[in-house]
Scaffold this active site. Structure first.
Site, PDB file in Angstrom:
ATOM      1  CD  GLU A 256      14.389  67.086  67.301  1.00 22.31           C
ATOM      2  OE1 GLU A 256      13.857  66.485  66.336  1.00 22.31           O
ATOM      3  OE2 GLU A 256      15.045  68.116  67.171  1.00 22.31           O
TER       4      GLU A 256
ATOM      5  CB  CYS B 214      24.173  63.821  56.235  1.00 26.30           C
ATOM      6  SG  CYS B 214      24.462  62.059  56.480  1.00 26.30           S
TER       7      CYS B 214
ATOM      8  CB  CYS C 231      21.452  65.951  58.540  1.00 25.76           C
ATOM      9  SG  CYS C 231      20.700  65.375  60.064  1.00 25.76           S
TER      10      CYS C 231
ATOM     11  N   GLY D 279      21.068  61.015  65.275  1.00 24.07           N
ATOM     12  CA  GLY D 279      22.174  60.082  65.509  1.00 24.07           C
ATOM     13  C   GLY D 279      22.222  58.969  64.484  1.00 24.07           C
ATOM     14  CD  GLU D 280      24.290  55.391  61.245  1.00 25.02           C
ATOM     15  OE1 GLU D 280      23.621  56.102  60.477  1.00 25.02           O
ATOM     16  OE2 GLU D 280      24.125  54.152  61.334  1.00 25.02           O
TER      17      GLU D 280
ATOM     18  CB  SER E 241      17.022  54.819  59.309  1.00 23.57           C
ATOM     19  OG  SER E 241      17.438  55.565  58.207  1.00 23.57           O
TER      20      SER E 241
ATOM     21  CB  SER F 220      20.188  57.424  54.633  1.00 21.11           C
ATOM     22  OG  SER F 220      19.281  57.299  55.700  1.00 21.11           O
ATOM     23  CG  LEU F 221      21.140  54.998  47.844  1.00 17.16           C
ATOM     24  CD1 LEU F 221      22.243  54.128  48.420  1.00 17.16           C
ATOM     25  CD2 LEU F 221      20.247  54.162  46.910  1.00 17.16           C
TER      26      LEU F 221
ATOM     27  CG  ASN G  54      11.244  67.944  56.631  1.00 19.60           C
ATOM     28  OD1 ASN G  54      10.165  68.512  56.637  1.00 19.60           O
ATOM     29  ND2 ASN G  54      11.384  66.656  56.844  1.00 19.60           N
TER      30      ASN G  54
ATOM     31  CB  CYS H 122      16.458  64.024  61.211  1.00 12.74           C
ATOM     32  SG  CYS H 122      17.816  63.353  62.087  1.00 12.74           S
TER      33      CYS H 122
END
Ligand code: SAH
Length: 349
Positions: free
Chosen positions: A93, A117, A120, A160-161, A192, A215-216, A291, A334
């Protein structure tokens, strides 16, 4: 399925070598490099190249723009979400957001993700593969092509990371920045990460100065570890130290992303703890109204509580903004569109 090589994966030096192999003059490599920066889905459109070269290119390479499988427009037309498909049938996406200052794009960096995560949408769908530099560039160019407008700001915040695909992501960024390619401004790029410490140090050493967002999502190690498994090997104090180092090296203020989930990380005590953690650091907190992902225990905090949380941070002297939640009606969180598509049936190979 075996796919032809992605034309956009070729660096300038690769194009030069390829042209030399083909017995072509050097200026052809330059022409091809220029074409790469424009976005092209058919080599036969290259009017300034001889027919036999166009044929050779079509036989050897895939032009590199992923196919648009689906476009979702938000009701207010301020954002558009794309589902793209690559020749191997894999989908990702990307989102375009229209602002008064230009058009920003949020790109995916991997097909799937292995960070797991818990909140997610990509979790549970595993990592299929990394996106190559050409796949990333193809995403960028396909968005511009569809919107008929140049991208002014780039966020690597999709599926993705990005730091788990470090080499390809950096190669893509460096190509965009090249003065003879797109001459894109590094100040307009944000990346990010869920917080891969060694890669943050590597990024600091690149001398690029793009905006780093971390991303905390939790003010302490115990909660962070419970909702983000990656925190186990990347503990909070070390992560903050790496972020401070990034700031010292680049002069770029780090952004901390904090998605608010009802009853999990949104209490005022947690706001105070977060403020304490960040006090004295040159940073900025982005509060994200979460979300809700289907079948997930992670539910969105009420708007009133989001405001109360933001106010508490400000009262403690922490710079915080509530991110305008664009396109919630288009599954803009995401991975949600891809997830829905994958779960709805065959992956469309
Ligand atoms: N892997 C990167 C980028 C991908 S996700 C990272 O972790 O930063 C982009 C952002 O959306 C991250 O801050 C991520 O934590 C957040 N996110 C993921 N799921 C979310 C959800 N359900 N609600 C709100 N934000 C979410």
């Amino acid at each position: 399925m075996q796919s032809a090589k992605n034309f956009l994966d070729l660096e300038k030096t690769d194009l030069e070598a390829w042209c030399q192999d083909q017995g072509l003059p050097k200026f052809r490599a330059k022409q091809l490099y220029q074409w790469q920066s424009k976005g092209l889905d058919d080599f036969s459109a290259l009017a300034n190249l001889p027919l036999d070269l166009r044929t050779k290119l079509s036989e050897t390479f895939w032009p590199g723009l992923p196919k648009i499988r689906q476009v979702q427009r938000s009701k207010l037309s301020e954002s558009q979400k794309y589902l793209f498909a690559y020749p191997d049938g894999e989908t990702i996406e990307a989102v375009l957001m229209f602002h008064h200052y230009g058009m920003s794009a949020c790109l995916s960096s991997q097909i799937g993700c292995r960070m797991a995560c818990r909140f997610c949408a990509s979790t549970g769908l595993a990592l299929k593969r990394n996106l190559s530099r050409g796949d990333l560039l193809g995403q960028f160019l396909a968005l511009e092509d569809h919107a008929g407008q140049a991208i002014s700001n780039l966020d690597l915040m999709g599926i993705g990371e990005p730091l788990d695909n470090y080499t390809e992501v950096l190669a893509f960024i460096r190509r965009l920045l090249a003065p003879d390619f797109r001459n894109f401004s590094v100040r307009r790029i944000s990346l990010s990460t869920c917080g891969l410490i060694d890669k943050i140090y590597a990024l600091a050493a690149e001398g690029l100065g793009l905006t780093l967002a971390i991303s905390l999502h939790a003010p302490d190690q115990a909660l962070r570890e419970a909702i983000m498994p990656v925190a186990k090997n990347n503990p909070l104090p070390d992560l903050l130290e790496a972020a401070d180092f990034y700031f010292e090296q680049t002069g770029r203020r780090v952004s901390y992303e904090y998605a608010l989930f009802a009853g999990i990380n949104d209490s005022l005590d947690q706001a105070k703890a977060l403020a304490k953690l960040l006090t004295g650091r040159k940073c900025h907190v982005n509060l994200i109204p979460a979300n809700a992902v289907e079948h997930s225990p992670f539910q969105a905090t009420t708007p009133a509580q989001v405001q109360a949380f933001a106010k508490m941070l400000e009262r403690q002297g922490i710079n915080a903004t509530v991110r305008r939640s664009l396109g919630q009606d288009i599954d803009a969180a995401c991975g949600q569109l891809r997830r829905r598509n994958l779960l709805a049936g065959p992956a469309g190979k």
